[in-house]
Scaffold this motif. Structure first.
Motif, PDB file in Angstrom:
ATOM      1  N   GLU A 157      80.784  77.512  18.614  1.00 19.48           N
ATOM      2  CA  GLU A 157      81.772  77.971  19.587  1.00 19.48           C
ATOM      3  C   GLU A 157      82.692  79.016  18.963  1.00 19.48           C
ATOM      4  OE1 GLU A 157      83.772  74.808  21.749  1.00 19.48           O
ATOM      5  OE2 GLU A 157      82.152  73.416  21.196  1.00 19.48           O
ATOM      6  N   VAL A 158      83.090  79.976  19.802  1.00 19.27           N
ATOM      7  CA  VAL A 158      84.094  80.969  19.411  1.00 19.27           C
ATOM      8  C   VAL A 158      85.150  81.007  20.512  1.00 19.27           C
ATOM      9  CG1 VAL A 158      84.568  83.341  18.702  1.00 19.27           C
ATOM     10  CG2 VAL A 158      82.303  82.350  18.259  1.00 19.27           C
ATOM     11  N   PRO A 159      86.348  80.509  20.261  1.00 18.95           N
ATOM     12  CA  PRO A 159      87.375  80.519  21.310  1.00 18.95           C
ATOM     13  C   PRO A 159      87.801  81.941  21.669  1.00 18.95           C
ATOM     14  CG  PRO A 159      87.919  78.967  19.552  1.00 18.95           C
ATOM     15  CD  PRO A 159      86.785  79.802  19.054  1.00 18.95           C
ATOM     16  N   ALA A 160      88.262  82.112  22.895  1.00 22.02           N
ATOM     17  CA  ALA A 160      88.779  83.409  23.333  1.00 22.02           C
ATOM     18  C   ALA A 160      89.887  83.869  22.397  1.00 22.02           C
ATOM     19  CB  ALA A 160      89.305  83.301  24.758  1.00 22.02           C
ATOM     20  N   GLY A 161      89.881  85.163  22.081  1.00 20.48           N
ATOM     21  CA  GLY A 161      90.894  85.716  21.190  1.00 20.48           C
ATOM     22  C   GLY A 161      90.583  85.558  19.721  1.00 20.48           C
ATOM     23  N   HIS A 162      89.408  85.051  19.389  1.00 21.06           N
ATOM     24  CA  HIS A 162      88.984  84.904  17.997  1.00 21.06           C
ATOM     25  C   HIS A 162      87.937  85.963  17.639  1.00 21.06           C
ATOM     26  CE1 HIS A 162      91.095  81.156  18.315  1.00 21.06           C
ATOM     27  NE2 HIS A 162      90.661  80.691  17.162  1.00 21.06           N
ATOM     28  N   LEU A 163      87.774  86.175  16.355  1.00 21.01           N
ATOM     29  CA  LEU A 163      86.747  87.062  15.828  1.00 21.01           C
ATOM     30  C   LEU A 163      85.602  86.243  15.255  1.00 21.01           C
ATOM     31  CD1 LEU A 163      89.010  89.614  13.909  1.00 21.01           C
ATOM     32  CD2 LEU A 163      87.641  90.150  15.935  1.00 21.01           C
ATOM     33  N   CYS A 164      84.402  86.806  15.293  1.00 25.99           N
ATOM     34  CA  CYS A 164      83.241  86.168  14.683  1.00 25.99           C
ATOM     35  C   CYS A 164      82.437  87.230  13.946  1.00 25.99           C
ATOM     36  CB  CYS A 164      82.375  85.489  15.739  1.00 25.99           C
ATOM     37  SG  CYS A 164      80.926  84.649  15.063  1.00 25.99           S
ATOM     38  N   ARG A 165      82.045  86.905  12.739  1.00 25.04           N
ATOM     39  CA  ARG A 165      81.279  87.836  11.900  1.00 25.04           C
ATOM     40  C   ARG A 165      79.909  87.244  11.596  1.00 25.04           C
ATOM     41  NH1 ARG A 165      84.113  90.860   6.827  1.00 25.04           N
ATOM     42  NH2 ARG A 165      85.359  91.600   8.606  1.00 25.04           N
ATOM     43  N   ILE A 166      78.854  88.046  11.791  1.00 24.58           N
ATOM     44  CA  ILE A 166      77.476  87.676  11.497  1.00 24.58           C
ATOM     45  C   ILE A 166      77.048  88.486  10.279  1.00 24.58           C
ATOM     46  CG2 ILE A 166      75.122  87.556  12.415  1.00 24.58           C
ATOM     47  CD1 ILE A 166      76.342  87.602  15.236  1.00 24.58           C
ATOM     48  N   ILE A 167      76.657  87.804   9.176  1.00 22.89           N
ATOM     49  CA  ILE A 167      76.520  88.463   7.880  1.00 22.89           C
ATOM     50  C   ILE A 167      75.140  88.212   7.281  1.00 22.89           C
ATOM     51  CG2 ILE A 167      77.567  88.753   5.591  1.00 22.89           C
ATOM     52  CD1 ILE A 167      80.006  87.141   6.753  1.00 22.89           C
ATOM     53  N   THR A 168      74.523  89.269   6.780  1.00 25.90           N
ATOM     54  CA  THR A 168      73.279  89.111   6.019  1.00 25.90           C
ATOM     55  C   THR A 168      73.659  88.849   4.562  1.00 25.90           C
ATOM     56  OG1 THR A 168      73.182  91.531   5.788  1.00 25.90           O
ATOM     57  CG2 THR A 168      71.846  90.537   7.512  1.00 25.90           C
ATOM     58  N   VAL A 169      73.664  87.592   4.182  1.00 28.11           N
ATOM     59  CA  VAL A 169      74.203  87.219   2.872  1.00 28.11           C
ATOM     60  C   VAL A 169      73.257  87.536   1.717  1.00 28.11           C
ATOM     61  CG1 VAL A 169      75.837  85.476   3.622  1.00 28.11           C
ATOM     62  CG2 VAL A 169      73.444  84.854   3.361  1.00 28.11           C
ATOM     63  N   ASP A 170      71.946  87.435   1.942  1.00 30.43           N
ATOM     64  CA  ASP A 170      70.984  87.607   0.848  1.00 30.43           C
ATOM     65  C   ASP A 170      70.087  88.826   1.009  1.00 30.43           C
ATOM     66  OD1 ASP A 170      71.895  85.336  -0.409  1.00 30.43           O
ATOM     67  OD2 ASP A 170      70.417  84.016   0.524  1.00 30.43           O
ATOM     68  N   GLY A 171      70.324  89.631   2.023  1.00 36.12           N
ATOM     69  CA  GLY A 171      69.481  90.792   2.236  1.00 36.12           C
ATOM     70  C   GLY A 171      68.989  90.885   3.656  1.00 36.12           C
ATOM     71  N   PRO A 172      68.058  91.798   3.929  1.00 35.23           N
ATOM     72  CA  PRO A 172      67.638  92.096   5.297  1.00 35.23           C
ATOM     73  C   PRO A 172      67.077  90.897   6.035  1.00 35.23           C
ATOM     74  CG  PRO A 172      66.127  93.077   3.700  1.00 35.23           C
ATOM     75  CD  PRO A 172      67.307  92.598   2.934  1.00 35.23           C
ATOM     76  N   GLN A 173      67.583  90.672   7.243  1.00 31.80           N
ATOM     77  CA  GLN A 173      67.138  89.558   8.074  1.00 31.80           C
ATOM     78  C   GLN A 173      67.558  89.821   9.514  1.00 31.80           C
ATOM     79  OE1 GLN A 173      65.277  86.664   7.699  1.00 31.80           O
ATOM     80  NE2 GLN A 173      65.567  86.441   9.912  1.00 31.80           N
ATOM     81  N   VAL A 174      66.640  89.693  10.436  1.00 31.74           N
ATOM     82  CA  VAL A 174      66.934  89.855  11.862  1.00 31.74           C
ATOM     83  C   VAL A 174      67.426  88.533  12.439  1.00 31.74           C
ATOM     84  CG1 VAL A 174      65.861  90.233  14.118  1.00 31.74           C
ATOM     85  CG2 VAL A 174      65.325  91.756  12.204  1.00 31.74           C
ATOM     86  N   ARG A 203      65.275  85.181   5.380  1.00 29.80           N
ATOM     87  CA  ARG A 203      66.509  84.891   4.641  1.00 29.80           C
ATOM     88  C   ARG A 203      67.543  84.258   5.573  1.00 29.80           C
ATOM     89  NH1 ARG A 203      64.511  89.902   3.241  1.00 29.80           N
ATOM     90  NH2 ARG A 203      63.990  90.153   1.031  1.00 29.80           N
ATOM     91  N   PRO A 204      68.556  83.628   5.032  1.00 32.61           N
ATOM     92  CA  PRO A 204      69.614  83.036   5.863  1.00 32.61           C
ATOM     93  C   PRO A 204      70.588  84.094   6.377  1.00 32.61           C
ATOM     94  CG  PRO A 204      70.116  82.707   3.555  1.00 32.61           C
ATOM     95  CD  PRO A 204      68.754  83.343   3.597  1.00 32.61           C
ATOM     96  N   ILE A 205      71.387  83.698   7.352  1.00 31.69           N
ATOM     97  CA  ILE A 205      72.473  84.522   7.881  1.00 31.69           C
ATOM     98  C   ILE A 205      73.735  83.658   7.917  1.00 31.69           C
ATOM     99  CG2 ILE A 205      73.387  85.546  10.015  1.00 31.69           C
ATOM    100  CD1 ILE A 205      70.670  86.750  10.537  1.00 31.69           C
ATOM    101  N   ALA A 206      74.855  84.237   7.539  1.00 34.19           N
ATOM    102  CA  ALA A 206      76.127  83.515   7.539  1.00 34.19           C
ATOM    103  C   ALA A 206      76.929  83.836   8.798  1.00 34.19           C
ATOM    104  CB  ALA A 206      76.949  83.876   6.304  1.00 34.19           C
ATOM    105  N   ILE A 207      77.670  82.839   9.255  1.00 34.37           N
ATOM    106  CA  ILE A 207      78.564  82.979  10.408  1.00 34.37           C
ATOM    107  C   ILE A 207      79.978  82.600   9.958  1.00 34.37           C
ATOM    108  CG2 ILE A 207      79.110  82.232  12.744  1.00 34.37           C
ATOM    109  CD1 ILE A 207      76.409  83.688  12.535  1.00 34.37           C
ATOM    110  N   VAL A 208      80.951  83.449  10.288  1.00 33.62           N
ATOM    111  CA  VAL A 208      82.354  83.147  10.000  1.00 33.62           C
ATOM    112  C   VAL A 208      83.168  83.405  11.271  1.00 33.62           C
ATOM    113  CG1 VAL A 208      84.356  83.593   8.543  1.00 33.62           C
ATOM    114  CG2 VAL A 208      82.047  83.899   7.601  1.00 33.62           C
ATOM    115  N   VAL A 209      83.955  82.420  11.676  1.00 37.21           N
ATOM    116  CA  VAL A 209      84.835  82.540  12.838  1.00 37.21           C
ATOM    117  C   VAL A 209      86.276  82.586  12.347  1.00 37.21           C
ATOM    118  CG1 VAL A 209      85.574  81.511  15.022  1.00 37.21           C
ATOM    119  CG2 VAL A 209      83.182  81.289  14.276  1.00 37.21           C
TER     120      VAL A 209
END
Length: 280
Positions: A50-67, A242-248
């Motif tokens: 979940e991402v509440p309204a008014g928040h930011l969310c970042r989707i990150i390729t932590v280890d290299g290229p990944q769709v 590879r994995p992908i990181a999520i930060v809210v």
């Protein structure tokens, strides 16, 4: 050669106009944000959050290229979900900073606004168009069976279905995706082509939630798309997954001055005054 104007024009103060100063202020003030959630989506798997309204969310390729194949819904009404085709018309076929992801009918309002994109402007030339793809959609066991005769459960559709099941959603709620970090284009025959993902460790796409959102992402079993998923040269590119990181992030209220969530649109009415949804 004259420039062909887009079908959906942006007029100052109009529905497609974005307050860039507002989103720049929100995204460019790292000291005024705090992490409220962070996790890793492992390779070849899926996760919802979940991402509440008014928040930011970042989707990150932590280890290299990944769709990553991305779905999004209104957290309080899964009937309001991302509409890839309309977003492609209102914004563009490959989204980036200041573009929005729009919801389906009868809602038709921005679910989120992209605030930062470290791959903005990337183009490989030739057939490859851009990254963050709205031309295609996610891989699934049905198309794999159609093209290869084999049934594989290791596909983005299944990953997304499993990810949203704890929220009471089903396969019928999973929809066309935004292919985050996916580099795609059209060849000279107007056919869809996929190119190797250009993302490197630390590249990211960041967005601002306009509503309370439920998001889901599959780390595509196609990995970095360095080998074909179908055809005579296709094979399972496990080494390219590879994995992908999520930060809210929550942001300081002061940064949100001037922002209001997009209002619920009223359903159109027929001459008898019945809402269009009921009328149909």
């Amino acid at each position: 050669m004259p420039v062909t104007e887009p079908a959906c024009q942006v007029s100052q103060g109009g529905p497609l106009d974005v307050d860039r100063e507002l989103y720049d202020r929100i995204s460019a003030t790292p000291g005024a944000r705090r992490i409220v959630n962070s996790f890793i989506v492992p390779a070849c798997s899926g996760r919802a959050w979940e991402v509440p309204a008014g928040h930011l969310c970042r989707i990150i390729t932590v280890d290299g290229p990944q769709v990553g194949d991305f779905n999004v819904w209104n957290r309080h009404d899964a009937g309001e979900r991302f509409w890839a085709a309309r977003t492609r018309q209102l914004q563009r076929a490959h989204v980036s900073t200041y573009d929005r992801l729009w919801s389906c009918l009868p809602f038709l309002r921005p679910l989120l606004t992209i605030t930062k994109d470290t791959l903005a402007g990337y183009s490989p030339g030739g057939d490859g168009g851009r990254v963050h793809d709205l031309l295609g959609t996610h891989c699934d066991l049905y198309v794999n069976r159609l093209l290869t005769g084999r049934v594989l459960d290791d596909q983005c559709h299944a990953n997304l279905v499993r990810a949203v099941r704890p929220y009471g959603l089903t396969e019928f709620d999973v929809h066309d995706v935004l292919g985050v970090f996916h580099c795609t284009g059209l060849n000279k025959h107007d056919q869809y082509v996929m190119k190797e993902c250009p993302a490197r460790p630390g590249d990211y796409l960041e967005f601002f939630a306009e509503l309370d959102l439920l998001c889901a992402l599959s780390t595509c079993p196609g990995g970095d798309m360095s080998v074909p998923m179908w055809g005579p040269y296709a094979h399972a590119p496990v080494e390219g997954c590879r994995p992908i990181a999520i930060v809210v992030y929550a942001v300081d209220d002061a940064l949100l001055e001037g922002w209001t969530p997009p209002p619920q649109r009223a359903a159109h009415s027929n001459p008898g005054g019945v809402g269009l949804r009921s009328w149909l």
